[in-house]
Design a protein around this motif. Sequence first.
Motif, mmCIF file in Angstrom:
data_model
loop_
_atom_site.group_PDB
_atom_site.id
_atom_site.type_symbol
_atom_site.label_atom_id
_atom_site.label_comp_id
_atom_site.label_asym_id
_atom_site.label_seq_id
_atom_site.Cartn_x
_atom_site.Cartn_y
_atom_site.Cartn_z
ATOM 1 N N ASN A 57 -17.734 -28.492 4.370
ATOM 2 C CA ASN A 57 -17.108 -29.621 5.066
ATOM 3 C C ASN A 57 -17.900 -29.964 6.318
ATOM 4 O OD1 ASN A 57 -13.936 -28.516 4.022
ATOM 5 N ND2 ASN A 57 -14.767 -30.522 3.549
ATOM 6 N N SER A 58 -17.826 -31.258 6.697
ATOM 7 C CA SER A 58 -18.419 -31.655 7.968
ATOM 8 C C SER A 58 -17.604 -31.066 9.114
ATOM 9 C CB SER A 58 -18.460 -33.182 8.068
ATOM 10 O OG SER A 58 -17.137 -33.713 8.092
ATOM 11 N N GLN A 59 -18.218 -31.028 10.296
ATOM 12 C CA GLN A 59 -17.551 -30.411 11.447
ATOM 13 C C GLN A 59 -16.290 -31.165 11.824
ATOM 14 O OE1 GLN A 59 -18.522 -27.539 12.691
ATOM 15 N NE2 GLN A 59 -16.812 -27.494 14.106
ATOM 16 N N VAL A 60 -16.334 -32.503 11.723
ATOM 17 C CA VAL A 60 -15.164 -33.321 12.085
ATOM 18 C C VAL A 60 -14.007 -33.048 11.147
ATOM 19 C CG1 VAL A 60 -14.321 -35.683 12.339
ATOM 20 C CG2 VAL A 60 -16.632 -35.106 13.089
ATOM 21 N N PHE B 288 -6.538 -36.312 15.995
ATOM 22 C CA PHE B 288 -6.725 -36.940 14.690
ATOM 23 C C PHE B 288 -7.355 -38.324 14.825
ATOM 24 C CE2 PHE B 288 -3.005 -34.393 12.653
ATOM 25 C CZ PHE B 288 -3.827 -33.279 12.623
ATOM 26 N N VAL B 289 -6.874 -39.102 15.804
ATOM 27 C CA VAL B 289 -7.403 -40.454 15.998
ATOM 28 C C VAL B 289 -8.873 -40.399 16.403
ATOM 29 C CG1 VAL B 289 -7.207 -42.540 17.392
ATOM 30 C CG2 VAL B 289 -5.156 -41.451 16.510
ATOM 31 N N GLU B 290 -9.216 -39.473 17.306
ATOM 32 C CA GLU B 290 -10.614 -39.340 17.724
ATOM 33 C C GLU B 290 -11.509 -39.002 16.532
ATOM 34 O OE1 GLU B 290 -12.029 -39.895 20.630
ATOM 35 O OE2 GLU B 290 -10.122 -40.538 21.502
ATOM 36 N N ALA B 291 -11.043 -38.102 15.669
ATOM 37 C CA ALA B 291 -11.840 -37.735 14.488
ATOM 38 C C ALA B 291 -11.954 -38.913 13.522
ATOM 39 C CB ALA B 291 -11.210 -36.542 13.801
ATOM 40 N N ALA B 292 -10.874 -39.661 13.333
ATOM 41 C CA ALA B 292 -10.893 -40.795 12.406
ATOM 42 C C ALA B 292 -11.823 -41.894 12.899
ATOM 43 C CB ALA B 292 -9.478 -41.341 12.220
ATOM 44 N N LEU B 293 -11.847 -42.132 14.197
ATOM 45 C CA LEU B 293 -12.722 -43.169 14.745
ATOM 46 C C LEU B 293 -14.185 -42.748 14.704
ATOM 47 C CD1 LEU B 293 -10.620 -44.399 17.800
ATOM 48 C CD2 LEU B 293 -10.763 -45.387 15.513
ATOM 49 N N VAL C 257 -6.071 -44.612 8.447
ATOM 50 C CA VAL C 257 -6.296 -44.597 9.895
ATOM 51 C C VAL C 257 -5.270 -45.459 10.606
ATOM 52 C CG1 VAL C 257 -7.934 -45.222 11.708
ATOM 53 C CG2 VAL C 257 -8.739 -44.069 9.657
ATOM 54 N N SER C 258 -4.904 -46.588 10.018
ATOM 55 C CA SER C 258 -3.919 -47.464 10.661
ATOM 56 C C SER C 258 -2.574 -46.758 10.828
ATOM 57 C CB SER C 258 -3.744 -48.737 9.829
ATOM 58 O OG SER C 258 -3.197 -48.440 8.556
ATOM 59 N N ARG D 259 -9.900 -48.410 22.426
ATOM 60 C CA ARG D 259 -11.084 -47.903 21.733
ATOM 61 C C ARG D 259 -10.968 -48.110 20.229
ATOM 62 N NH1 ARG D 259 -12.966 -41.847 20.332
ATOM 63 N NH2 ARG D 259 -14.922 -42.426 19.375
ATOM 64 N N ALA D 260 -9.751 -47.888 19.708
ATOM 65 C CA ALA D 260 -9.541 -48.105 18.274
ATOM 66 C C ALA D 260 -9.732 -49.575 17.903
ATOM 67 C CB ALA D 260 -8.144 -47.638 17.879
#
Length: 486
Positions: free
Chosen positions: A74-77, A134-139, A150-151, A176-177
């Motif tokens: 898996n990726s780090q995010v 979660f939002v930071e990772a999704a963005l 994401v929404s 930011r989103a």
Amino acid sequence: MATPENVTMEVEATPEQKLAESHLARNVKFLERGIATAEVHYTHRALRTIFSLRKRLQPDVLAESIAAHVSKSNSQVVADCLHRAAESLGQPRAAGSATKACEPEVCLFLCLLVQLYHLDHNEHERGAQLSDAFVEAALDLQRRTLDPIVSRIIFYCSRFFEVTGRLADARPMLLRALQTATLTNMKETKAMVLTLLLRNYLNYKLYDQAERLAARSSFPTDAPNNLLARYLYYMGRIEAVQLNYSQAQVHLLEATRKAPSTPATAGFQQTVHKIYVIVELLMGNIPERSLFRTPVLKKPLQPYFELAQAVRVGDLSQFQDVVSRYQDQFLKDQVLILVQRLRHNVIKAGIRSISVAYSRISLRDICLKLHLDSEEDAEYIVAKAIRDGVIDATIDHEKGFVKSAEVHNVYGTSDPQHAFDKRITFCLGLYNESVKSMRYPGGDHRKELAYADEAIKRERELAQEIENEEYDSDSDAMDDATDEDL
């Protein structure tokens, strides 16, 4: 004989756990199929089952599902998201037990379920911290296929901040989103963030900032109807406070039409119609009585029905009595500032009814009928009504009376033309929206038609060649027969 040390105790899963596991597995398959085919409707199909799944969601089942999707590849995010989700459920950091890497769509779907679990169990502080991560990772992922998930993650993140009373702290995350969704063309996320930002500004009565945001950003035209209805409602509130009553009326009316008429949306319909009735009264119109007789709206709109009656009659004392009795309700509905503006409309309605009933009346009688303080106030109010075109009359300042002009035929004026033009504009707008919402096939069918034309042409050429060959063979046979006869 087996000793207790040699016996492995296995806890059998309950039917609820088995059902939750099967639903989770089915949703994961939908997401993987959507990723493989690049079709978003598979993601929406998985999201539609969330509300039935959250009722039987259990932390151990959710933690096992998270652990099954954690892999070293898996990726780090994605790995950080899954580890945070598992730790929030009271489970240890999941080991890499999966055989293949978890797709970001599946990861964020599981994170969304973790958000719902914390929200349903009133763990708001933990849910707010987790949702922010979660939002930071999704963005950071910035994948267009993540748009529907994401929404919803951003929506529940804002909901956690609102429940904890820190809605202003969610504003930097939402801005930011909005920037990320605009740059990556994530339309559903952009529509959701715009709606949440307007709600954020209106919660703190920042109407100027909300108006500037709406003016400098464009709402996606193909956004879901539920987001569009909420956006139109917020725009109607902003326009009403900014004195743009005609535009507010259009937005609120469209919001009532876009929202589905189901028992689940009864609260939204009631909230929108409360503002709509006030805007109608501020524009000088009286809402139809059938609106207040609707079963869903009858009880919540009772104060507004009495308010409309007071405005229609033009009785200032009745209007003040209704405002004083239902002041707490109007304050709770956040319409008290609009209700207070209706005082002038009540006076205008009273003056209009007086000018129709009396061809000549003294300023003293007007002062008594409208419960005004002095004759000077009555003279000023009547003069303003004449200047605004509310009534057609003249004031005799020396003798202190008002003389009304003769009532003209309404069909000789331009009022029917304006009403007819308004209805035509609405019908044309509805027609244009219907045409835009139609889906036409792409250009692939033209390739098929071209291929079919070529196939038909080849068949005709082949048939022509076969026919020529048969003709040639018949001619050779006839020549041979003639030679034998000779």
